[in-house]
Design a protein around this motif. Structure first.
Motif: not given
Length: 386
Positions: A236-237, A239-240, A245, A247-248, A251, A299
């Motif tokens: 996920s990090d 992807q960010k 967009n 959620q990591t 957040q 997300w």
């Protein structure tokens, strides 16, 4: 393959649990087949202790502790459709109610699906297939309105020493106490040996934790659980960083009380966690797991959940039961609506793991067209455990 007890590795050695500063950063998803002492798994018999290590790490760093049950501390009583579960310990006692819907077809005792909050699967199809549906009151056990919900709910009334514990593990504890009551025969029409658990979105995260931490649950179906559920923190990090967009960890710890209060220290250091959520998914192995995700929901970490599921499935491969774990991603606009395209996959897993009838569960598919860099995320090999 179904566990006779809640946690078969209770007698295994605990892993070391260093503070954040002493944890090395690992960019790839950690190798699920290496014990905490560095020894590589070779036997199926050692999987229980590997599960124990990951479970302890998960609770120590992310969730908070799941209290062990006290023998004789749980009772249940069914009145109409309401199953009341009472739990006592340390001179304190709490009760919660679970709504039980029995099917009008089939023969009792019926297998059952426990919905965290409620089930977002096609419940009419489940009931028509002879499968009961039980609604678990997770918000009653641990509140999750927002950040101000910390330490609120019946779990904390019974365990005041558990201040700071996350809601997800409190819900998992509550589901285990519900299973205790069912195992005692509190609802004679329910087959306590054939129970599934599901939930969607935030409650899908809870369903994963319930299935991961209780080996008496035969089938786990987290639905669109995303970050903190089926998605991997590390992916996920990434992807960010790539501009999506997503959620990591950074957040999500500010949004609600799903995790232990200290988990925020990993906001900028997810790579220091000695595990990731592919291993949380793998805690279910060799029992049944179907990961339902929605590629339209960026997300939720759509690509992250796919990579995590592929990595997790290697645990079932290593144990020689690859078709015990499925992953299905299908794009649709409505969050928490099970599309018709995924309903047959759910029913296949229900037939096999809850009803004991043959079904094709070798399901691994996505419409996301994700390029998976296995060398980056899974540089380890999968053993054929003996």
């Amino acid at each position: 393959m179904l566990g006779a007890v809640e946690h078969s590795g209770a007698a295994c050695r605990d892993p070391a649990l260093p503070a954040l500063a002493a944890l090395p950063a690992t960019a790839a998803l950690p190798d699920p087949f290496v014990m905490a002492d560095g020894q590589r798994l070779t036997r199926k018999a050692d999987w229980a202790c590997r599960r124990h290590e990951v479970s302890r790490q998960l609770q120590a760093y992310e969730l908070g502790e799941k209290p062990a049950p006290v023998p004789g501390s749980v009772s249940g009583k069914l009145d109409g459709k309401t199953l009341t579960v009472t739990v006592s310990t340390g001179g304190r006692s709490i009760s919660f109610n679970a709504n039980v819907q029995l099917p009008s077809t089939g023969q009792a005792p019926y297998p059952a699906v426990i919905g965290i909050g409620r089930s977002f699967l096609n419940n009419a199809e489940l009931l028509a297939r002879g499968v009961a549906v039980i609604d678990f009151p997770n918000n009653d056990i641990a509140d999750q309105q927002n950040g101000s919900s910390r330490n609120k709910g019946k779990f904390f009334e019974l365990h005041p020493e558990a201040q700071g514990t996350g809601a997800l593990v409190a819900w998992a504890w509550g589901v285990s106490r519900l299973v205790d009551a069912l195992a005692q025969g509190a609802a004679p029409a329910i087959d306590a040996r054939h129970l599934g658990v599901t939930g969607c979105s935030r409650n899908g995260k809870g369903a994963l934790m319930a299935g991961a931490l209780d080996e008496r649950i035969a089938l786990t179906i987290p639905q669109e659980s995303g970050s903190g559920g089926s998605a991997a923190w590390r992916v996920s990090d990434a992807q960010k960083v790539a501009g999506q967009n997503v959620q990591t960890l950074r957040q999500i710890v500010t949004e609600n009380v799903w995790f232990r209060s200290s988990f925020g220290e990993f906001s900028e250091a997810a790579a220091r966690l000695p595990y990731d959520h592919h291993q949380v998914l793998a805690l279910v192995a060799p029992r049944g797991l179907l990961v339902i995700e929605n590629t339209a929901m960026e997300w939720l970490g759509n690509q992250s959940a796919w990579v995590s599921a592929l990595a997790a499935r290697e645990a079932w491969v290593a144990l020689g039961v690859a078709d015990g774990m499925g992953a299905s991603q299908f794009s649709h606009p409505d969050h928490c609506r099970l599309p018709a395209e995924q309903s047959p996959e759910v029913l296949a897993f229900v037939d096999r793991f809850l009803k004991g009838t043959p079904a094709k569960t070798d399901i691994v598919r996505t419409d996301g067209k994700f390029a998976v860099d296995r060398q980056r995320w899974m540089p380890w090999s999968t053993p054929a455990l003996k």
